[in-house]
Design an enzyme around this catalytic site. Structure first.
Site, short mmCIF file in Angstrom:
data_model
loop_
_atom_site.label_atom_id
_atom_site.label_comp_id
_atom_site.label_asym_id
_atom_site.label_seq_id
_atom_site.Cartn_x
_atom_site.Cartn_y
_atom_site.Cartn_z
N GLY A 28 0.83 -1.20 0.00
CA GLY A 28 0.00 0.00 0.00
C GLY A 28 0.86 1.24 0.00
O GLY A 28 1.98 1.23 0.52
N GLN A 80 2.86 9.96 1.17
CA GLN A 80 4.20 9.38 1.26
C GLN A 80 5.11 9.79 0.11
O GLN A 80 6.33 9.68 0.23
CB GLN A 80 4.11 7.85 1.30
N HIS A 88 -4.52 1.79 7.50
CA HIS A 88 -3.15 2.30 7.61
C HIS A 88 -2.91 3.42 6.59
O HIS A 88 -2.35 4.47 6.92
CB HIS A 88 -2.18 1.12 7.38
N GLU A 89 -3.38 3.20 5.35
CA GLU A 89 -3.16 4.20 4.29
C GLU A 89 -4.01 5.46 4.50
O GLU A 89 -3.55 6.58 4.23
CB GLU A 89 -3.43 3.59 2.91
N CYS A 109 5.81 -0.13 7.00
CA CYS A 109 5.45 1.06 6.23
C CYS A 109 6.65 1.43 5.37
O CYS A 109 7.78 1.43 5.86
CB CYS A 109 5.11 2.21 7.18
N LEU A 110 6.38 1.76 4.10
CA LEU A 110 7.48 2.16 3.23
C LEU A 110 8.16 3.44 3.73
O LEU A 110 9.30 3.70 3.38
CB LEU A 110 6.96 2.36 1.79
N HIS A 157 -2.36 7.79 6.79
CA HIS A 157 -1.36 8.65 6.13
C HIS A 157 -1.99 9.96 5.64
O HIS A 157 -1.39 11.02 5.75
CB HIS A 157 -0.72 7.95 4.93
C1 QAP Z 1 1.01 -1.00 5.12
O1 QAP Z 1 3.13 -1.22 4.15
C2 QAP Z 1 0.79 -2.32 5.80
O2 QAP Z 1 10.01 -1.87 6.14
C3 QAP Z 1 1.77 -1.08 3.83
O3 QAP Z 1 11.83 -2.58 4.32
C4 QAP Z 1 1.86 -3.18 6.08
O4 QAP Z 1 3.69 -1.89 2.10
C5 QAP Z 1 -0.45 -2.70 6.19
C6 QAP Z 1 7.82 -2.37 3.27
C7 QAP Z 1 1.64 -4.40 6.72
C8 QAP Z 1 -0.66 -3.91 6.81
C9 QAP Z 1 0.37 -4.77 7.08
C10 QAP Z 1 8.25 -2.06 4.55
C11 QAP Z 1 8.75 -2.75 2.33
C12 QAP Z 1 6.41 -2.27 2.88
C13 QAP Z 1 9.59 -2.16 4.88
C14 QAP Z 1 4.04 -1.66 3.23
C15 QAP Z 1 10.52 -2.53 3.93
C16 QAP Z 1 10.10 -2.82 2.65
C17 QAP Z 1 5.43 -1.81 3.68
CO CO Z 2 2.55 3.41 5.54
#
Ligand code: QAP
Ligand code: CO
Length: 168
Positions: free
Chosen positions: A46, A51, A134-135, A92-93, A138
């Site tokens: 997401g 972001q 979550h999004e 989270c990215l 943001h």
């Molecule tokens: C939100 O997060 C989310 O630390 C989206 O090194 C995440 O896409 C909602 C990511 C989990 C529910 C469950 C994070 C990629 C991606 C990192 C993401 C990383 C590389 C996070």
């Molecule tokens: Co995020």
């Protein structure tokens, strides 16, 4: 198409409140394509416009196994369908390298607009419900680290600031 730069915690621009999208034009379509490309390149599930430093209310999600089911939500509103909470290890990215457990309502209904400005409704549970909430956070300047203890949040902040200094 282009890959956009992702802001990282504790960048103050991640705290801005996004404004509703009012114009559905080519520029919006390009932004959506670029956000999807950026999300896939970073291996995320997401990404919210906030972001990538665009303070408009839109987000992209793909929680599919094959990474071939992109979803776009514009001006999304969330209704909680069940009081029950579910726990997920969230990442989270904008907070790379950190994952922590967060509890959120397990079932929600989303009302949003698609890329052409048409309204649609979608019920979501499990990872999709978590990801959408979550999004949307943001878009309201909120990050998953805000749900953690002050101590945990400050540790994450210190580690990321150190990394940002190294690469600056
Ligand atoms: C939100 O997060 C989310 O630390 C989206 O090194 C995440 O896409 C909602 C990511 C989990 C529910 C469950 C994070 C990629 C991606 C990192 C993401 C990383 C590389 C996070
Ligand atoms: Co995020």
């Amino acid at each position: 198409m282009s890959i956009l730069q992702i802001l990282e915690f504790p960048d103050p621009r991640l705290r801005k409140i996004a404004e509703p999208v009012t114009i559905f034009d080519e520029k919006l379509e390009v932004l959506i394509e670029d956000m999807l490309e950026t999300m896939y390149a970073a291996e995320g599930i997401g990404l919210a416009a906030t972001q990538v430093n665009v303070h408009k209310r839109l987000l992209v999600i793909d929680v599919s196994e094959n990474r071939d089911a992109p979803q776009v939500f514009i001006n999304p509103e969330v209704d909680i369908l069940e009081d029950e909470l579910s726990e997920y290890d969230e990442g989270c990215l904008s907070v790379p390298g950190f994952y922590e457990t967060v509890s959120r309502p397990c079932a929600v209904k989303i009302t949003a607009l698609d890329a052409r400005g048409e309204e649609f409704e979608q019920e979501a549970e499990d990872i999709l419900a978590t990801c959408i909430q979550h999004e949307i956070d943001h878009l309201n300047g909120k990050l998953f680290v805000d749900y953690l203890s002050t101590l945990k949040r400050q540790r994450i902040r210190a580690k990321l600031e150190k990394e940002h200094k190294k690469s600056a």
